[in-house]
Motif scaffolding. Sequence first.
Motif, short mmCIF file in Angstrom:
data_model
loop_
_atom_site.label_atom_id
_atom_site.label_comp_id
_atom_site.label_asym_id
_atom_site.label_seq_id
_atom_site.Cartn_x
_atom_site.Cartn_y
_atom_site.Cartn_z
N THR A 5 2.76 -22.08 -23.90
CA THR A 5 4.50 -21.26 -24.04
C THR A 5 5.38 -22.63 -24.43
OG1 THR A 5 3.49 -20.21 -22.00
CG2 THR A 5 6.57 -20.70 -22.74
N VAL A 63 6.99 -22.74 -27.70
CA VAL A 63 8.74 -22.15 -28.30
C VAL A 63 8.97 -23.65 -29.03
CG1 VAL A 63 10.64 -22.86 -26.76
CG2 VAL A 63 8.94 -21.51 -25.61
N ASN A 67 4.58 -17.51 -15.99
CA ASN A 67 6.30 -16.89 -15.60
C ASN A 67 6.30 -15.56 -15.33
OD1 ASN A 67 5.43 -13.89 -16.80
ND2 ASN A 67 4.15 -15.07 -18.26
N ILE A 89 12.87 -20.64 -17.44
CA ILE A 89 14.13 -20.87 -19.47
C ILE A 89 14.13 -22.72 -19.16
CG2 ILE A 89 15.75 -20.31 -20.42
CD1 ILE A 89 15.47 -17.74 -19.73
N TYR A 133 10.87 -24.33 -19.61
CA TYR A 133 10.18 -24.34 -20.98
C TYR A 133 11.17 -24.88 -22.37
CZ TYR A 133 8.64 -19.43 -19.23
OH TYR A 133 7.31 -18.89 -18.71
N LEU A 134 12.33 -25.07 -22.13
CA LEU A 134 13.26 -25.65 -22.84
C LEU A 134 13.21 -27.69 -22.76
CD1 LEU A 134 16.72 -24.07 -22.52
CD2 LEU A 134 15.08 -24.16 -24.32
N MET A 170 9.70 -28.07 -24.67
CA MET A 170 9.49 -27.86 -25.90
C MET A 170 10.25 -29.69 -26.47
SD MET A 170 13.29 -25.90 -28.11
CE MET A 170 14.02 -27.01 -27.03
#
Length: 366
Positions: free
Chosen positions: A19, A23, A81, A111, A114-115, A118
């Motif tokens: 994931t 991203v 998730n 989120i 996830y950021l 990234m």
Amino acid sequence: MGAGMGMASDQQWLQLALTGLMVALLPLSYAWVKGRRDRYRQLVWLTLFLTFDLILFGGFTRLTDSGLGCPDWPGCYGTANPFLAHANIHAAEALMPSGPVTWAKAWIEMIHRYLAMMVGVLIIALMGLAWFKRRELRQSPWPATALFILVCVQGAFGAWTVTLKLQPVIVTLHLLLGLTLLGSLAWLAARSQPAASHDAAANRLSPWIALGIVLLAVQIALGGWVSTNYAVLACTDFPLCNGQLIPTMDFRHGFTLWRALGKTASGALLSHDALVAIHWTHRVFAVVVIAYLSWLGLRARRSLTLTRPALILLALIALQFASGLSNILLQWPLPIAVAHNGGAAALLVTLVFMLTRSGPDTNQKV
């Protein structure tokens, strides 16, 4: 059963890693295409921008009480998730409709993760590029490597933020490490710019800019302590605090670092006087920081090298004061509270750029 749990954990890590990679593919592709002549420089600037966005979203996560939206780490109820954790989230929300776990809060928290993944992938790519192209870039790859180490430490504090149930000192350190990462990226980005012309007036300001960064760091730490202890509304008026210039305060319990959220070190509920002490200290030190940075900005305007960042600094100081005051008078509205966090980050980036441009070695590669 233990083996099954281990396999599930490995699968979760793999899904989360994929994931994070997915991203990161968009910004990586952008840096690769946009920066054909200087992909390293393009990637540094893009990572700086996205780290700033991550800090803003981290503030949003904290201010919406979503830090425990998924009460485990790194995934959400052992999944990658919230869709896969729907039954667990639904059960928790049914038990406590306004509690720490809701469908919206779970997504906000994931989120944010996830950021963060990234940004981690981008920094790994930056480090790899710095080592692979070190002769072509003619600069040391160690600063990019230090960023990788820093983002790993930041990830560990992110995990402890959840597992230690938003313990204020851990959350504050998580914020400070995030801003350290941002400042380091700003330094790397500034050094990747074309060399600035020598400016003796700017050089003389270099130690004063460094002092400004130190003062700002202390104020950010105090602000983080206010936010993580939910002490923003401990004083509801301005310039007085609850109608008094020096209100009744409990500094001992307010500034005990190792304790649970909302409690003293002994486990008793944290008093309102302790929250007032936290808020009042941040407010008083803000006067010192605003006065110093305003003086610094006015001095820096006289330097040709620093004129533009000095004007940005002065504008940010005014906006930061306005947003801080609005948080008190308007009862902590979410958009203004997030903007206040962003203003602190923007001030840090501006001061780092000023320090880089004022140093006597601005023509040297890192």
